[in-house]
Motif scaffolding. Structure first.
Motif, PDB file in Angstrom:
ATOM      1  N   LYS A  18      93.109 135.263  60.231  1.00 42.14           N
ATOM      2  CA  LYS A  18      92.575 136.441  60.898  1.00 42.14           C
ATOM      3  C   LYS A  18      93.126 136.449  62.320  1.00 42.14           C
ATOM      4  N   TYR A  37      94.644 133.556  67.139  1.00 46.30           N
ATOM      5  CA  TYR A  37      94.000 133.132  65.903  1.00 46.30           C
ATOM      6  C   TYR A  37      93.348 131.777  66.119  1.00 46.30           C
ATOM      7  N   THR A  86      90.074 132.675  58.292  1.00 50.37           N
ATOM      8  CA  THR A  86      90.419 133.935  57.637  1.00 50.37           C
ATOM      9  C   THR A  86      89.303 134.956  57.763  1.00 50.37           C
ATOM     10  N   GLY A  87      88.170 134.540  58.311  1.00 49.72           N
ATOM     11  CA  GLY A  87      87.002 135.409  58.392  1.00 49.72           C
ATOM     12  C   GLY A  87      86.112 135.200  57.186  1.00 49.72           C
TER      13      GLY A  87
END
Length: 67
Positions: A31, A4, A18-19
């Protein structure tokens, strides 16, 4: 092993990618990637060549870590 992306946020807290253009200080929202290369591909421009690749703007100061 999952990978990550994290970095020091402006608030001084560690934030996690988190994208979809979002960072969060909630680690449960991070993510994960199947390989370090997958994570690097998302965070860099021209990730195919590590010698010349550079981080995309929002990823300056970030690092790819493994769980």
């Amino acid at each position: 092993m999952a990978y990550y992306v994290k970095k020091q946020g402006l608030s001084g807290k560690v934030v996690y990618w988190t994208g979809t253009n979002v960072w969060s200080d909630d680690i449960s929202k991070k993510k994960t990637f199947n390989s370090e290369n997958d994570a690097l591909t998302e965070t860099t421009v021209d990730a195919s060549n590590r010698a010349t690749s550079r981080k995309k703007g929002g990823f300056t100061g970030s690092e790819v870590v493994s769980e």
